[in-house]
Design an enzyme around this catalytic site. Sequence first.
Site, mmCIF file in Angstrom:
data_model
loop_
_atom_site.group_PDB
_atom_site.id
_atom_site.type_symbol
_atom_site.label_atom_id
_atom_site.label_comp_id
_atom_site.label_asym_id
_atom_site.label_seq_id
_atom_site.Cartn_x
_atom_site.Cartn_y
_atom_site.Cartn_z
ATOM 1 N N SER A 174 2.902 -4.454 -4.620
ATOM 2 C CA SER A 174 3.506 -5.019 -3.412
ATOM 3 C C SER A 174 4.984 -5.286 -3.698
ATOM 4 O O SER A 174 5.713 -4.366 -4.051
ATOM 5 C CB SER A 174 2.753 -6.282 -2.978
ATOM 6 O OG SER A 174 3.261 -6.775 -1.746
ATOM 7 N N HIS A 200 2.247 -1.804 -0.670
ATOM 8 C CA HIS A 200 2.416 -2.484 0.617
ATOM 9 C C HIS A 200 3.767 -2.107 1.211
ATOM 10 O O HIS A 200 4.813 -2.403 0.631
ATOM 11 C CB HIS A 200 2.343 -3.998 0.442
ATOM 12 C CG HIS A 200 1.013 -4.487 -0.019
ATOM 13 N ND1 HIS A 200 0.828 -5.753 -0.521
ATOM 14 C CD2 HIS A 200 -0.214 -3.890 -0.047
ATOM 15 C CE1 HIS A 200 -0.448 -5.914 -0.839
ATOM 16 N NE2 HIS A 200 -1.098 -4.792 -0.567
ATOM 17 N N ASP A 297 -4.120 -9.482 -3.441
ATOM 18 C CA ASP A 297 -4.689 -8.177 -3.111
ATOM 19 C C ASP A 297 -4.824 -7.319 -4.368
ATOM 20 O O ASP A 297 -3.868 -7.155 -5.125
ATOM 21 C CB ASP A 297 -3.810 -7.464 -2.077
ATOM 22 C CG ASP A 297 -4.447 -6.186 -1.569
ATOM 23 O OD1 ASP A 297 -5.693 -6.109 -1.540
ATOM 24 O OD2 ASP A 297 -3.706 -5.255 -1.194
#
Length: 365
Positions: A174, A200, A297
């Site tokens: 991310s 992401h 995540d």
Amino acid sequence: MKVGNTLMAARAREGRTRVLIVDDSAMVRQALALGLSTDPRLEVVGTASGAEAARAQMAALKPDVVTLDLEMPQMDGLTFLRSYMESAPVPTVVISSLTRTSGETAMRAMEAGAVDIISKPSLGAGQGLPAIMRDVCARVWAAARARLAPPDGAAPAPVATGASEDWIHALGASTGGVQALSRILPFFPAQSPGLLVVQHMPEGFTAAFARRLDALCRMRVREAADGDLVLPGLVLIAPGGLRHMEIERAGGVCRVRLVAGAPVSYSRPSVDRMFLSLAAAAGPRVSAALLTGMGRDGAAGLLAIRRAGGRTFAQDEGSSAVFGMPLAARDLRAAEEILTLDDIPARMMLAAAADTRAPSLASND
């Protein structure tokens, strides 16, 4: 070159994060200021319509983080970003409208030191705008805490291995992941096992990211499409924004499935969705690493891969821009090793070549 943002990061951790908004549209500046001000962790200390005004405000206000539009008159956002990242760096979140040109420019901005990229919120989003702004607030807050210092020295040479054709590598990232992936993916050999990536990123920008990586890497790189085979020598990047990327095995081969679903851990595509599907489809023949990023995540999915007999790694705090996702993996004991960014490619390749497998975890004890 190491970037000295220690003072700003420390100040951001202690109190409200000071934000400077740079955008040539007065309406966008106002909307962002209102939206960011709803988060008690953030304080909008100024707005600027162009580079010169922004430069003066950066010197006077000492913001912890800048939100930056790329398309501005006189001096464009990319040129401005490069100028202050060289002289007086500040964590920066690019907020840009998507076009093919802006997608390519956004990738160059990430290479120049921007921490994150966000698709410019539509002022006509209606009831969906509060949820969009919550995500923007969270990412701006996280960006202020990012380490801007890249790893020193050259990355390691590629490792030649005899990895089998049905092995699969997987990476999840991310905040800070664009830079991390751009650094390590070029060091996987041309005929490495198939490699899957969830980064992401907003809808549309992943195509530009894949094109940029394809120019840098020995492996071929492209944005994944539904039904793609996972093949040696090919990196598939999950498309940003709309669907999750999962892997299914049928007839002895693994294929990409792009599936609808709500965000997981506030993210779509979700690293967890990819990792969990890999654990089921190819568990003992997977090496997976969770890289820099905020939130959790990927941690649960990485644990599932380890329990299935795969090999699992996470990026260490010192080389992570944001030590959130790897920390969650460490706390779950999902990663068998915590490694510097530069050590991850070699360990993944060696794992694929090794005859032994990591022990399956029957529990999290």
